[in-house]
Design an enzyme around this catalytic site. Structure first.
Site, mmCIF file in Angstrom:
data_model
loop_
_atom_site.group_PDB
_atom_site.id
_atom_site.type_symbol
_atom_site.label_atom_id
_atom_site.label_comp_id
_atom_site.label_asym_id
_atom_site.label_seq_id
_atom_site.Cartn_x
_atom_site.Cartn_y
_atom_site.Cartn_z
ATOM 1 C CG ASN A 206 -1.693 1.237 1.409
ATOM 2 O OD1 ASN A 206 -1.843 2.014 0.467
ATOM 3 N ND2 ASN A 206 -2.235 1.462 2.604
ATOM 4 C CE LYS B 190 0.342 3.364 4.699
ATOM 5 N NZ LYS B 190 0.246 3.437 6.127
ATOM 6 C CG HIS C 52 -5.749 1.796 5.100
ATOM 7 N ND1 HIS C 52 -5.262 2.708 6.006
ATOM 8 C CD2 HIS C 52 -4.768 0.883 4.908
ATOM 9 C CE1 HIS C 52 -4.026 2.362 6.331
ATOM 10 N NE2 HIS C 52 -3.707 1.251 5.674
ATOM 11 C CD GLU D 238 -2.630 5.321 6.836
ATOM 12 O OE1 GLU D 238 -2.596 5.372 5.595
ATOM 13 O OE2 GLU D 238 -1.713 4.843 7.532
ATOM 14 C CD GLU E 141 -3.617 -2.781 7.286
ATOM 15 O OE1 GLU E 141 -2.524 -3.068 6.791
ATOM 16 O OE2 GLU E 141 -4.188 -1.688 7.099
ATOM 17 N N GLY F 32 2.441 1.883 10.797
ATOM 18 C CA GLY F 32 3.393 2.988 10.681
ATOM 19 C C GLY F 32 4.068 3.355 11.990
ATOM 20 C CB SER G 236 5.181 -2.182 11.891
ATOM 21 O OG SER G 236 4.759 -0.856 12.173
#
Ligand code: PEP
Length: 252
Positions: free
Chosen positions: A9, A11, A95, A97, A167, A173, A213
């Site tokens: 991904n 981003k 996701h 985010e 996730e 991250g 991660s």
């Protein structure tokens, strides 16, 4: 046998030229990794060029989001058919985010998911708890809510076309990975939800990726877990070396 998926991904990173260059370099790596499928998810602007560069190879191209309508007055959004036209075969939906930055709810995830399936795209649907939920012992409650909301109204045959990415948000991250056992426990729970809602065959065939991660140093340990069918990789998917090492987890 579930074929593992290693998905990157990207981003909001990479220009068109960088995406094309990356795909050219990862193609021979994906070619040799016959044990898994390789997917990259560039930003919208680079999708068509990346898909063109990946043509005829083992690298599949995914979008990072999709709108639920076929067309319409939705400024800034992209329809499922447009993703297909750009050469995408997959799309990431829900996701964390997007849930955090754009207030995406399970209801919207469900609408996007149905639209993606109707268009013939393979959805990679993200679920996962935030740190406060894990610390409050609410991980399973959150996963159950995301699962029942996100996958509401699907038939078992729809569900069999979906990939789930577990996730834990606190691991994205942050450099803080869930242990392989922790990830496997949550993924077993998700598979049980699938068994209850859609049936044994669909649950056994469901691919559940881990994301948070993932790096060359921890991929082998994660993939050693029977419950983990691949990885959704953010940061470490941006460099050819680290993404190649993750794809090559079997040879580590
Ligand atoms: C992600 O973006 O889905 C992700 C897991 O990111 P990272 O690997 O950087 O934690």
């Amino acid at each position: 046998m579930r074929t593992p998926v290693i998905a990157g991904n990207w981003k909001m990173y990479k220009t068109i030229a960088e995406a094309v260059d990356f795909v050219a370099k990862i193609k021979p790596v994906a070619e040799k990794a016959t044990y898994c499928q390789v997917v990259v998810a560039p930003p919208f602007t680079a999708l068509a060029a990346a898909a063109q560069a990946a043509k005829g190879s083992k690298v599949a191209v995914s979008a990072q989001d999709v709108h639920w309508d076929k067309e319409g007055a939705h400024t800034g959004d992209v329809a499922p058919g447009m993703l297909l036209e750009a050469g995408c075969t997959h799309v990431i939906i829900g996701h964390s985010e997007r849930r955090a930055d754009h207030g995406e709810t399970d209801v919207l995830v469900n609408r996007k998911l149905k639209a993606a399936l109707a268009a013939g795209l393979t959805p990679i649907v993200c679920v996962g708890e935030i740190l406060a939920d894990r610390e409050a012992g609410k991980t399973e409650e959150v996963l159950e809510r995301q699962f029942s909301g996100g996958f509401a109204g699907l038939t078992p045959s729809d569900f069999s076309r979906i990939i789930i990415a577990y996730e834990p948000v606190w691991a994205i991250g942050t450099g803080r990975t869930a242990t392989p056992e922790m990830a496997a426990d949550s993924q077993r729970f998700i598979r049980d939800l699938a068994r209850r809602q859609f049936g044994g065959y669909e649950a056994d065939a469901l691919r559940i990726l881990y994301g948070g991660s993932v790096k060359p140093e921890n991929i082998a340990g994660l993939m050693a877990q029977e419950e983990i069918d691949g990885a959704l990789v953010g940061g470490a998917s941006l460099k050819v070396d680290s993404f190649s090492a993750i794809i090559n987890y079997l040879r580590a």
